[in-house]
Design an enzyme around this catalytic site. Structure first.
Site, PDB file in Angstrom:
ATOM      1  N   ASP A   1      37.860  -0.355  20.189  1.00  9.29           N
ATOM      2  CA  ASP A   1      38.397  -1.757  20.268  1.00  9.29           C
ATOM      3  C   ASP A   1      37.698  -2.302  19.060  1.00  9.29           C
ATOM      4  O   ASP A   1      36.449  -2.210  18.700  1.00  9.29           O
ATOM      5  CB  ASP A   1      38.402  -2.420  21.519  1.00  9.29           C
ATOM      6  CG  ASP A   1      39.370  -3.542  21.540  1.00  9.29           C
ATOM      7  OD1 ASP A   1      40.355  -3.777  20.379  1.00  9.29           O
ATOM      8  OD2 ASP A   1      39.863  -3.896  22.482  1.00  9.29           O
TER       9      ASP A   1
ATOM     10  N   ASP B   1      43.299  -8.224  16.211  1.00  8.32           N
ATOM     11  CA  ASP B   1      44.303  -8.899  16.538  1.00  8.32           C
ATOM     12  C   ASP B   1      43.884 -10.124  17.370  1.00  8.32           C
ATOM     13  O   ASP B   1      42.845 -10.262  17.830  1.00  8.32           O
ATOM     14  CB  ASP B   1      45.345  -8.057  17.419  1.00  8.32           C
ATOM     15  CG  ASP B   1      44.551  -7.525  18.485  1.00  8.32           C
ATOM     16  OD1 ASP B   1      43.340  -6.612  18.583  1.00  8.32           O
ATOM     17  OD2 ASP B   1      44.887  -7.759  19.711  1.00  8.32           O
TER      18      ASP B   1
ATOM     19  N   ALA C   1      47.136  -8.555  25.413  1.00 11.38           N
ATOM     20  CA  ALA C   1      47.306  -9.572  26.145  1.00 11.38           C
ATOM     21  C   ALA C   1      47.801  -9.711  27.280  1.00 11.38           C
ATOM     22  O   ALA C   1      48.621 -10.644  27.782  1.00 11.38           O
ATOM     23  CB  ALA C   1      47.707 -10.880  25.184  1.00 11.38           C
TER      24      ALA C   1
ATOM     25  N   CYS D   1      40.668   8.166  50.488  1.00 10.37           N
ATOM     26  CA  CYS D   1      41.373   9.315  49.776  1.00 10.37           C
ATOM     27  C   CYS D   1      40.755  10.586  50.173  1.00 10.37           C
ATOM     28  O   CYS D   1      39.804  10.641  51.070  1.00 10.37           O
ATOM     29  CB  CYS D   1      41.519   9.124  48.446  1.00 10.37           C
ATOM     30  SG  CYS D   1      40.290   9.634  47.237  1.00 10.37           S
TER      31      CYS D   1
ATOM     32  N   CYS E   1      39.143  12.435  47.958  1.00  6.38           N
ATOM     33  CA  CYS E   1      38.371  13.071  46.710  1.00  6.38           C
ATOM     34  C   CYS E   1      36.964  13.491  47.050  1.00  6.38           C
ATOM     35  O   CYS E   1      36.721  13.587  48.262  1.00  6.38           O
ATOM     36  CB  CYS E   1      38.233  12.016  45.682  1.00  6.38           C
ATOM     37  SG  CYS E   1      36.978  10.818  46.030  1.00  6.38           S
TER      38      CYS E   1
ATOM     39  N   CYS F   1      34.957  10.883  49.074  1.00  5.26           N
ATOM     40  CA  CYS F   1      35.575  10.182  50.351  1.00  5.26           C
ATOM     41  C   CYS F   1      35.494  11.410  51.267  1.00  5.26           C
ATOM     42  O   CYS F   1      35.474  10.990  52.269  1.00  5.26           O
ATOM     43  CB  CYS F   1      37.263  10.242  49.949  1.00  5.26           C
ATOM     44  SG  CYS F   1      37.225   8.406  49.020  1.00  5.26           S
TER      45      CYS F   1
HETATM   46  N1  GUN Z   1      41.824  -5.436  25.279  1.00 10.45           N
HETATM   47  C1  GUN Z   1      42.589  -6.022  26.362  1.00 10.45           C
HETATM   48  N2  GUN Z   1      43.526  -6.971  25.907  1.00 10.45           N
HETATM   49  C2  GUN Z   1      43.554  -6.760  24.295  1.00 10.45           C
HETATM   50  C3  GUN Z   1      44.218  -7.055  23.322  1.00 10.45           C
HETATM   51  O1  GUN Z   1      45.058  -7.933  23.531  1.00 10.45           O
HETATM   52  N3  GUN Z   1      43.762  -6.945  22.185  1.00 10.45           N
HETATM   53  C4  GUN Z   1      42.536  -6.095  21.919  1.00 10.45           C
HETATM   54  N4  GUN Z   1      41.993  -5.748  20.543  1.00 10.45           N
HETATM   55  N5  GUN Z   1      41.989  -5.500  22.913  1.00 10.45           N
HETATM   56  C5  GUN Z   1      42.496  -5.901  24.103  1.00 10.45           C
HETATM   57 ZN    ZN Z   2      38.200   9.061  47.170  1.00 11.04          ZN
END
Ligand code: GUN
Ligand code: ZN
Length: 665
Positions: free
Chosen positions: A84, A119, A190, A273, A275, A278
């Site tokens: 990201d 973004d 978002a 659970c 796993c 757990c």
């Molecule tokens: N991580 C969570 N939401 C967003 C987003 O809207 N844009 C980006 N780039 N990373 C995110």
């Molecule tokens: Zn578990």
């Protein structure tokens, strides 16, 4: 880069190809913290991870190391890595120390597999002006990023994030603009605040308006979505990737993820659970541990639950039972149920993606099921068909419902309202009277000839139980039948409603439950291939071969030449060469897929058709349809089974689109 292997609703099991290997989708990318990571996510099932390029960039030591040895060595993960861009930091802190160009360059320089432009994550419910302003910047930056990546021949694939806040038209506009840019993947951004607020209805709008305008051939990532409770719903809407910091953030807060929600360790008497964690520890054991060890174990559980849910979802897609899973999951929280109900409003769009036939039966799990794509499709089909032909009322199940649900029933009864309701019942619907009971079966109006076709017989709903409901159903049916000459009521219904209809109402002698086989075949053909298909297919000296065991139609011939086979599981017709020729003789593109003349010989040889050679296609085609393959002159080359729907066939450039049954040499 992306191929579809199996479909259900808008959900797809796919393969995503990266420079560091292929991964199956839907999948989850655990968030790796470039400095603080303590959990070995690979060991717990991660095939792909996501980390933050901006955090690396800002940290002098990490940045230097990443540039030296590469991102994969830096975070010690040899599978595909997505990064990201710092947009999330931008949304939290209002500013970041990096430009769009810089973050793109940096991501390529450290060897990320899939990078992201900078973004602007515009939160929900902001002023329209703000949403529009932000959106223009997001789109500009996406443009800049993509041309940069293309001009410089980058190895890295690129994300273009759909924004637009909670304005459906802005989501659509953004998705449409980004589609023109031809990015490699399309995240939907978002949505984190919507999930934090449990505003799943608005989440459904944001996702559906985005995916509607995105290309089918690219993977979609629901950014910041990491709670297994919502995976099934989001996959059904067409999301392929999720990412999660939730597994570790929740673990640090002593919270355990489950598909029914989040549980606090302090409230646990039993582990949630099966796993490894757990099974091995009790809640008391965990509470007694020191924090560090406990966080590790809870994170391990959280990842396990998330990956287990994704396996279940992929299996449900293979089986065609994704909606049953979604409906189950959405009962975990009233707000999720609200989201599921809202998804019903998108039934028209979802129908286009839903396979025509599925391996598993349609299970009615509650009134929300009435809005499923299969029901919408059936009602559309009924409206297309000759309406005054033998309608049969199959076992019907009734129940009282509350006010806010009545709208959906009105729609379900559009057909009944047009053609078959008595004035009284019609009047009740028109007046919006909400306290009367309606037939609670998704497929209650079924032309007699179609009662074995998927999903009409491959569906199940609960039986009538209470007396009031039985009385209502009885009155309803009597009204209904009086107005309608050829309504047949299935004996089971008569029995259940304690209704001796035939005697009481002098039902005409000649109307029995015996079916005319040719009429039946023609009705199925019309239902499956469109009006007129039955007349086109079944001409000549028709001979019908039935199964000795079940008495059901198996093969249909004209003299000795087979026209179609009837598939036992769903009673759909499977074309033979003669059947394909007869169907192809119908004017126009109906049921046809046109392929490039350059691959004509492959089709004639019976080889499967790849999506990239498809030039045109009937927009009524759904996956699992029997389709005709023609060349650019419209000559029939072959026939087979569609693996994709029409829009996917036109959009994809990789992978198979039609499994050919036979070619004409
Ligand atoms: N991580 C969570 N939401 C967003 C987003 O809207 N844009 C980006 N780039 N990373 C995110
Ligand atoms: Zn578990």
């Amino acid at each position: 880069m992306f191929e579809i292997k199996a479909k259900d609703m808008r959900g797809r099991v796919g393969v995503l190809k990266t420079n560091h290997g292929e991964i199956k989708t839907p999948n989850l990318m655990p968030v790796i913290h470039p400095r603080k990571q303590t959990v070995d996510v690979k060991e717990y099932g991660a095939d792909i991870v996501i980390t933050n390029a901006y955090l690396i960039y800002k940290d002098e030591e990490l940045s230097k190391k990443a540039l030296d040895v590469g991102l994969h060595e830096l975070i010690n993960f040899d599978g595909p890595i997505m990064t990201d861009s710092g947009s999330f930091q931008l949304s939290v802190y209002g500013d970041v120390d990096i430009t769009n160009k810089e973050v793109i360059e940096f991501q390529e320089a450290i060897g990320t597999d899939i990078g992201t432009s900078l973004d602007i994550p515009t939160g929900p419910y902001v002023d329209r002006e703000k949403a529009e302003e932000d959106l223009e910047i997001t789109i500009e930056r996406a443009k800049e990023a993509i041309s940069y990546v293309k001009d410089n021949d980058y190895e890295m694939k690129i994300n273009s994030v759909v924004q637009g806040s909670t304005y459906p038209d802005l989501r659509e506009y953004c998705a449409t603009e980004l589609t023109k840019l031809d990015a490699d993947l399309y995240p939907i951004g978002a949505v984190v605040p919507l999930m934090e607020m449990y505003h799943y209805r608005d989440l459904v709008d944001a996702v559906m308006h985005s995916v509607k305008c995105l290309p089918d051939s690219k993977a979609r990532h629901l950014m910041g979505a990491g709670h297994p409770m919502i995976f099934a719903l989001c996959v059904a809407m067409g999301c392929d990737l999720f990412d999660s910091a939730a597994y570790i953030l929740y673990a640090e807060a002593d919270r355990l993820l489950t598909t029914r929600g989040t549980v606090k360790l302090e409230n646990l008497n039993e582990m949630p659970c099966s796993c490894e964690v757990c099974c091995k520890y009790t809640p008391d054991d965990l509470r007694a541990m020191d924090k560090e060890e406990r966080v590790q174990l809870i994170a391990q559980h959280n990842l396990h639950v998330s990956f287990a849910e994704l396996r279940l979802i992929r299996q449900a897609i293979y089986e065609g039972s994704l909606m049953e899973l979604v409906e189950e999951r959405c009962r975990a929280h009233p707000m999720l149920l609200d989201g599921l109900r809202h998804l019903g409003e998108y039934s028209f769009d979802l129908e286009k993606y839903d396979p025509r036939s599925k391996k598993s039966a349609f299970f009615y799990t509650g009134p929300e099921s009435l809005k499923r794509a299969e029901v919408t499709r059936h009602l559309n089909k009924l409206n297309e068909m000759d309406k005054r032909k033998n309608l049969v009322v199959l076992p019907t199940y009734t129940k009282p419902y509350t006010k806010h649900l009545t709208n959906s029933f009105n729609e379900l009864f559009v057909y009944a309202k047009d053609e078959s309701l008595s004035e009284d019942a019609e009047c009740k619907i028109e007046n919006g009277e909400t306290d009367f009971m309606v037939l609670d079966t998704p497929f209650c109006l079924i032309p007699l000839e179609l009662d074995e076709v998927y999903p009409l017989s491959q569906s199940d709903a609960p039986r009538i139980r209470d007396k009031m409901a039985i009385e209502f159903a009885r009155d309803f049916l009597i009204d209904f039948a009086e107005d309608y000459d050829n309504v047949l009521i299935h004996p089971n219904v008569l029995e259940e409603l304690e209704l001796d209809y035939i005697e009481e109402y002098n039902y005409p002698e000649e109307i029995k439950f015996e079916k005319d086989d040719i009429k039946k075949l023609k009705a199925i053909a019309d239902y499956q291939f469109g009006n007129g298909a039955g007349d086109a297919l079944f001409t000549g000296k028709i001979k019908i071969e039935k199964s000795k065991k079940t008495g059901k139609i198996r093969h249909v011939y004209d003299k000795n030449q087979i026209i179609v086979n009837m598939r036992a599981s769903d009673s759909f017709l499977i074309l033979s060469k003669l059947g394909a020729k007869r169907l192809a003789a119908i004017e126009g593109m109906r049921n046809k897929v046109m392929i490039d003349n350059s691959v004509e010989s492959f089709a004639r040889d019976g080889k499967s058709v790849f999506a990239k050679f498809i030039k045109d296609c009937d927009e009524n085609i759904r996956s699992n349809d029997e389709v005709l393959i023609v060349n650019e002159q419209g000559e029939l080359l072959a026939f087979g089974k569609a693996l994709l729907n029409y829009s996917e066939m036109l959009d994809f450039n990789t992978g198979q689109a039609i499994k050919t049954r036979k070619g004409f040499k």
